[in-house]
Design a protein around this motif. Structure first.
Motif, PDB file in Angstrom:
ATOM      1  N   HIS A  63      40.925  38.880  37.152  1.00 12.23           N
ATOM      2  CA  HIS A  63      42.335  38.761  37.531  1.00 12.23           C
ATOM      3  C   HIS A  63      42.491  37.673  38.579  1.00 12.23           C
ATOM      4  O   HIS A  63      42.237  37.885  39.769  1.00 12.23           O
ATOM      5  CB  HIS A  63      42.864  40.103  38.057  1.00 12.23           C
ATOM      6  N   THR A  80      41.626  42.782  47.012  1.00  6.01           N
ATOM      7  CA  THR A  80      42.405  41.577  46.695  1.00  6.01           C
ATOM      8  C   THR A  80      42.036  40.472  47.682  1.00  6.01           C
ATOM      9  O   THR A  80      42.095  40.676  48.895  1.00  6.01           O
ATOM     10  CB  THR A  80      43.916  41.859  46.821  1.00  6.01           C
ATOM     11  N   ASP A 103      48.580  46.166  43.301  1.00  3.11           N
ATOM     12  CA  ASP A 103      48.283  47.135  42.238  1.00  3.11           C
ATOM     13  C   ASP A 103      47.501  46.558  41.063  1.00  3.11           C
ATOM     14  O   ASP A 103      47.232  47.270  40.097  1.00  3.11           O
ATOM     15  CB  ASP A 103      49.574  47.802  41.743  1.00  3.11           C
ATOM     16  N   SER A 104      47.113  45.309  41.126  1.00  2.00           N
ATOM     17  CA  SER A 104      46.314  44.771  40.024  1.00  2.00           C
ATOM     18  C   SER A 104      44.888  45.302  40.137  1.00  2.00           C
ATOM     19  O   SER A 104      44.408  45.598  41.229  1.00  2.00           O
ATOM     20  CB  SER A 104      46.298  43.243  40.083  1.00  2.00           C
ATOM     21  N   ARG A 123      44.017  50.047  49.393  1.00  2.00           N
ATOM     22  CA  ARG A 123      43.977  48.637  49.026  1.00  2.00           C
ATOM     23  C   ARG A 123      43.483  47.845  50.226  1.00  2.00           C
ATOM     24  O   ARG A 123      43.923  48.072  51.359  1.00  2.00           O
ATOM     25  CB  ARG A 123      45.373  48.135  48.628  1.00  2.00           C
ATOM     26  N   SER A 165      40.706  41.076  42.635  1.00  2.00           N
ATOM     27  CA  SER A 165      41.711  40.113  42.226  1.00  2.00           C
ATOM     28  C   SER A 165      41.714  38.938  43.187  1.00  2.00           C
ATOM     29  O   SER A 165      41.459  39.115  44.382  1.00  2.00           O
ATOM     30  CB  SER A 165      43.111  40.748  42.248  1.00  2.00           C
ATOM     31  N   HIS A 213      54.726  37.844  41.324  1.00  2.00           N
ATOM     32  CA  HIS A 213      53.357  38.376  41.440  1.00  2.00           C
ATOM     33  C   HIS A 213      53.134  39.183  42.714  1.00  2.00           C
ATOM     34  O   HIS A 213      52.016  39.631  42.957  1.00  2.00           O
ATOM     35  CB  HIS A 213      52.344  37.227  41.391  1.00  2.00           C
ATOM     36  N   ALA A 231      51.634  42.642  42.300  1.00  2.00           N
ATOM     37  CA  ALA A 231      50.259  42.613  41.769  1.00  2.00           C
ATOM     38  C   ALA A 231      49.212  42.454  42.865  1.00  2.00           C
ATOM     39  O   ALA A 231      48.050  42.813  42.659  1.00  2.00           O
ATOM     40  CB  ALA A 231      50.135  41.480  40.752  1.00  2.00           C
ATOM     41  N   HIS A 232      49.617  41.917  43.997  1.00  2.00           N
ATOM     42  CA  HIS A 232      48.665  41.827  45.112  1.00  2.00           C
ATOM     43  C   HIS A 232      48.159  43.216  45.514  1.00  2.00           C
ATOM     44  O   HIS A 232      47.071  43.344  46.082  1.00  2.00           O
ATOM     45  CB  HIS A 232      49.317  41.178  46.336  1.00  2.00           C
ATOM     46  N   VAL A 237      45.147  34.486  39.807  1.00  2.00           N
ATOM     47  CA  VAL A 237      46.488  33.918  39.662  1.00  2.00           C
ATOM     48  C   VAL A 237      46.662  32.799  40.690  1.00  2.00           C
ATOM     49  O   VAL A 237      46.351  32.981  41.868  1.00  2.00           O
ATOM     50  CB  VAL A 237      47.587  34.988  39.896  1.00  2.00           C
TER      51      VAL A 237
END
Lengths: 189, 163
Positions: free
Chosen positions: A131, A95, A150-151, A66, A155, A144, A147-148, A133
């Motif tokens: 994605h 991300t 694993d989205s 990531r 994103s 959230h 999600a930083h 947010v």
């Protein structure tokens, strides 16, 4: 509004061992106090507005990690086209966090053009990023946080943060050394 | 200048990713890159991004090449300085030399994209060579060798349209 320092602490605690974090401007030194490994790259003493595209390159090259970029609102505006660039060859492991407080914090908190009016989430969606947010409360941030990491990327998370007063960031080592340490950490070479 | 020769040279240097923005002079080169399954093209919206993206790719273990035109190169100043130059990365850029042919005595119109280019490259401490024809294809390998030896960017200027 979010407290930047609380958010960074939670992000650092949730971060996986191999994740890469690229920071810039008013976030870089607070982040370095939380984590300062070779996988933490302060995009400081570098190119203004080019942390996100730099991190995007890292994400393409390292698809099994990531890669997070913590960018400011002023920095995002300096190279707004990157929101489009990052959709052209999507990196699912990328991300981008936009910390929005409407000021150029490290140069004296001057007002960023369009402060309070620019819809960063809307810009990201219009650029083709699915994605997106916007987070404005601690409760939303907690909801959230995972999600930083694993989205499906790319994103974008827009953090609505309080104004603060960070000084000009001064990394302890030259960017050349930090860059080559990052490459060694990523490639083993 | 045959585009296929440039691509062959890039592959011999281990290049897998091209970062850039198309221009008229390198149109055929870009078309051949897009059609090549062994090369990944990362398009950018402005040339400054190319150096930031390429720097990230390189630090992540990939060998990229940047392909832009001289006009866009002038926009890249801070991005170039703050990424691959300050980081000391051996990133090679191929650059279309728009206006080269206008730099002749008594030309009715001189293209400042051309006249500004080499002084700017020198001011920005970028070693460069001029690729005029097929016999100059080796300049790509030479640029990579120089960039790697000195751990800094280098440029090859594409003088004529690629075919």
């Amino acid at each position: 509004m979010l407290n930047k320092y609380n958010c960074l602490k939670k992000l650092a605690d949730a971060r996986g061992e191999g994740d890469v974090v690229v920071t810039t401007m008013s976030v870089s030194m607070p982040w370095a106090e939380l984590s300062d490994t070779h996988l933490d790259f302060a995009h400081v003493d570098s190119a203004m507005g080019h942390a996100a595209d730099f991190a995007y390159g890292l994400a393409i090259a390292q698809p099994n990690r990531r890669v997070l970029c913590l960018n400011g609102d002023g920095s995002t505006l300096m190279c707004l086209g990157t929101l489009v660039t990052m959709t052209q060859h999507p990196a699912p492991n990328f991300t981008l966090v936009i910390t929005e407080n409407g000021t150029y914090e490290v140069t004296g908190s001057q007002i960023v053009p369009g402060a309070g009016a620019v819809d960063f989430a809307g810009l990201a969606r219009a650029a083709g990023i699915e994605h997106v947010v916007t987070i404005a409360s601690e409760a939303d941030f907690d909801a959230h946080l995972a999600a930083h990491f694993d989205s499906p990327g790319p994103s974008v998370f827009v953090w609505k943060i309080e104004k603060a007063d960070e000084p000009v960031p001064k990394p302890s080592r030259p960017i050349r050394d930090r860059a080559h340490d990052l490459r060694a950490a990523l490639t083993g070479g | 200048m045959q585009a296929s020769l440039i691509i062959e040279q890039l592959k011999q240097q281990g290049v897998t990713h091209i970062v850039g923005l198309p221009d008229n002079g390198a149109r055929i080169l870009f078309e051949k890159i897009w059609a090549d399954d062994d090369l990944t093209f990362v398009g950018v919206t402005r040339e400054g991004e190319a150096f930031a993206v390429a720097s990230g790719l390189y630090l992540g273990g990939i060998t990229p090449a940047v392909i832009i035109q001289n006009t866009g190169f002038f926009e890249t100043g801070d991005a170039f300085r703050g990424t691959c130059y300050n980081m000391g990365l051996p990133i090679v850029m191929l650059m279309g030399y728009r206006g080269y042919q206008t730099m002749v005595p008594d030309a009715p119109r001189v293209d400042t994209a051309a006249t500004f280019l080499e002084p700017t490259l020198k001011a920005w401490d970028i070693p460069y060579s001029l690729m005029h024809n097929d016999e100059d294809a080796h300049l790509v390998a030479d640029a990579f060798a120089d960039a790697r030896q000195r751990s800094r960017p280098a440029a090859v200027l594409i003088v004529n349209h690629t075919v």
